[in-house]
Scaffold this active site. Structure first.
Site, mmCIF file in Angstrom:
data_model
loop_
_atom_site.group_PDB
_atom_site.id
_atom_site.type_symbol
_atom_site.label_atom_id
_atom_site.label_comp_id
_atom_site.label_asym_id
_atom_site.label_seq_id
_atom_site.Cartn_x
_atom_site.Cartn_y
_atom_site.Cartn_z
ATOM 1 N N HIS A 50 -13.675 5.579 -0.096
ATOM 2 C CA HIS A 50 -12.619 6.083 0.821
ATOM 3 C C HIS A 50 -11.738 7.077 0.068
ATOM 4 O O HIS A 50 -11.747 7.126 -1.168
ATOM 5 C CB HIS A 50 -11.764 4.938 1.365
ATOM 6 C CG HIS A 50 -10.908 4.285 0.329
ATOM 7 N ND1 HIS A 50 -11.379 3.346 -0.584
ATOM 8 C CD2 HIS A 50 -9.580 4.423 0.052
ATOM 9 C CE1 HIS A 50 -10.407 2.945 -1.368
ATOM 10 N NE2 HIS A 50 -9.284 3.589 -0.989
ATOM 11 N N HIS B 199 -7.933 7.852 -0.767
ATOM 12 C CA HIS B 199 -6.565 7.326 -0.770
ATOM 13 C C HIS B 199 -5.636 8.527 -0.908
ATOM 14 O O HIS B 199 -5.570 9.143 -1.968
ATOM 15 C CB HIS B 199 -6.386 6.345 -1.945
ATOM 16 C CG HIS B 199 -4.975 5.846 -2.084
ATOM 17 N ND1 HIS B 199 -4.473 4.805 -1.344
ATOM 18 C CD2 HIS B 199 -3.955 6.257 -2.908
ATOM 19 C CE1 HIS B 199 -3.208 4.582 -1.692
ATOM 20 N NE2 HIS B 199 -2.883 5.452 -2.657
ATOM 21 N N ASP C 123 -5.438 5.371 3.840
ATOM 22 C CA ASP C 123 -6.849 5.356 3.445
ATOM 23 C C ASP C 123 -7.738 5.901 4.553
ATOM 24 O O ASP C 123 -7.645 5.454 5.713
ATOM 25 C CB ASP C 123 -7.303 3.936 3.101
ATOM 26 C CG ASP C 123 -6.715 3.441 1.791
ATOM 27 O OD1 ASP C 123 -6.124 4.270 1.069
ATOM 28 O OD2 ASP C 123 -6.807 2.233 1.517
ATOM 29 N N HIS D 213 0.845 -1.191 0.000
ATOM 30 C CA HIS D 213 0.000 0.000 0.000
ATOM 31 C C HIS D 213 0.884 1.246 0.000
ATOM 32 O O HIS D 213 1.799 1.371 0.825
ATOM 33 C CB HIS D 213 -0.920 -0.003 1.221
ATOM 34 C CG HIS D 213 -2.015 0.986 1.150
ATOM 35 N ND1 HIS D 213 -2.365 1.807 2.195
ATOM 36 C CD2 HIS D 213 -2.889 1.283 0.128
ATOM 37 C CE1 HIS D 213 -3.384 2.570 1.854
ATOM 38 N NE2 HIS D 213 -3.720 2.273 0.592
#
Length: 345
Positions: free
Chosen positions: A318, A320, A243, A239
């Site tokens: 969401h 990011h 988030d 990742h």
């Protein structure tokens, strides 16, 4: 007059070969048969000179001893063997013989009465001894030895006391140095602690001031994925952002003042807006449901730039958020960057 019985024949009679100190002309040897007349003392024929006093033997011995000493001091002991060279014997100087000894020799053997306590000699007496009333050389020598021993003992005691005082002083100095070092260490620790506290306070004040010019990108959110997590959901294998899960349509705000350098579709990122700050840092707002700004637009902290969505490669609505320092292709941890600005997501 009764006569004695004839004497038994003697078992041994001296001959010319056993003279026992007599010359050959002394003799002949005869046996002697003593009688009462022959052993009776002869009266009036031999008289012994009357001795004066009771110290004749002592006087004669003294005279003899002094004479021997004088003879030895004068030239050494004569050799008993005429065919051998005499051996020189070193003797101490006899000049210290006192007048009393010389008088003893010169007066023909007179001496002090029996039982007298007068010293035999005063040799070695000093004026200090005489001043103290000492008349015996042996007593004076004993006193000097005792004084010397006492002086040596006093010196030893003084040295011991001085050593003890020196050790105590050194111990006190060491203790003082130790205490000073401990005090300095405590002072340094307190100073360091105070400096750290001051730095922390200054940092808090700086962050508080920065927080006035920085803002979190959204509200009513839940952090779901952090930077660096590994997984197959991301094309890079991990990742690359932070988030903020929130309902679709939740407002997105500018974190800091800057310029919009990108606003549009970005493939897996969905709709993305890039806000570039004055120091060159890029903030990526991804998966938006709508965009409210355009490229080249100046925005201030807290201005609305779009809304939360679920566009692109997502599993739910969401935001990011990625942070690229200096416009680098690889991002850094958004959580750490936000905290450096005084924000705590």
């Amino acid at each position: 007059m009764a006569s004695n019985r004839p004497a038994q024949p003697t078992p041994f009679a001296p001959n010319e070969t056993h003279t026992f100190g007599y010359n050959k002309d002394e003799g002949p040897w005869e046996e002697w048969n003593p009688t009462a007349d022959s052993v009776a003392p002869v009266r009036g024929r031999h008289r012994t000179g009357k001795q004066r006093g009771g110290g004749g033997l002592a006087r004669s011995s003294t005279v003899l001893g002094v004479g021997v000493i004088a003879a030895v001091g004068g030239g050494g002991i004569a050799s008993a063997a005429p065919d051998k060279a005499p051996v020189s014997i070193s003797m101490p100087d006899l000049s210290s013989v006192t007048e009393s000894a010389r008088a003893l020799i010169s007066d023909g053997g007179s001496s002090a009465p029996k039982g007298s306590t007068a010293p035999f000699t005063t040799a070695g007496l000093t004026s200090a001894d005489e001043a103290q009333g000492t008349t015996d050389a042996g007593e004076a020598l004993r006193d000097r030895i005792m004084q010397q021993a006492q002086a040596q003992q006093n010196q030893a005691d003084t040295a011991t006391q001085k050593a003890a005082q020196t050790a105590a002083a050194q111990k006190a100095v060491d203790l003082a140095v130790k205490q000073q070092n401990e005090a300095e260490a405590k002072a340094d620790a307190a100073k360091e602690k105070a400096e750290e506290a001051a730095k922390a306070k200054a940092e808090q004040e700086r962050l508080a001031e920065l927080a006035k010019s920085y803002s979190l990108p959204t509200s009513s959110y839940t952090l779901t994925s952090t930077f660096g997590e590994a997984g197959a959901l991301w094309s890079s294998g991990y990742h690359t952002g932070l988030d903020f899960a929130a309902p679709t349509g939740t407002l997105l705000k500018a974190i800091h003042s800057g310029t919009i350098t990108e606003a549009g579709w970005a493939g897996a990122y969905g709709y993305r807006t890039i806000l570039t700050l004055d120091d060159g840092t890029e903030l990526w707002f991804c998966h938006q449901s709508s965009i409210s700004v355009s490229v080249g637009q100046k925005v201030a902290t807290g201005d609305v730039i779009g809304r939360v969505g679920a566009t692109g490669n997502v599993t739910g609505a969401h935001l990011h958020l990625e942070v690229h320092a200096g416009g680098a292709a690889t991002g850094i941890d958004p959580m750490a960057w936000l905290q450096s600005k005084g924000l705590n997501p």
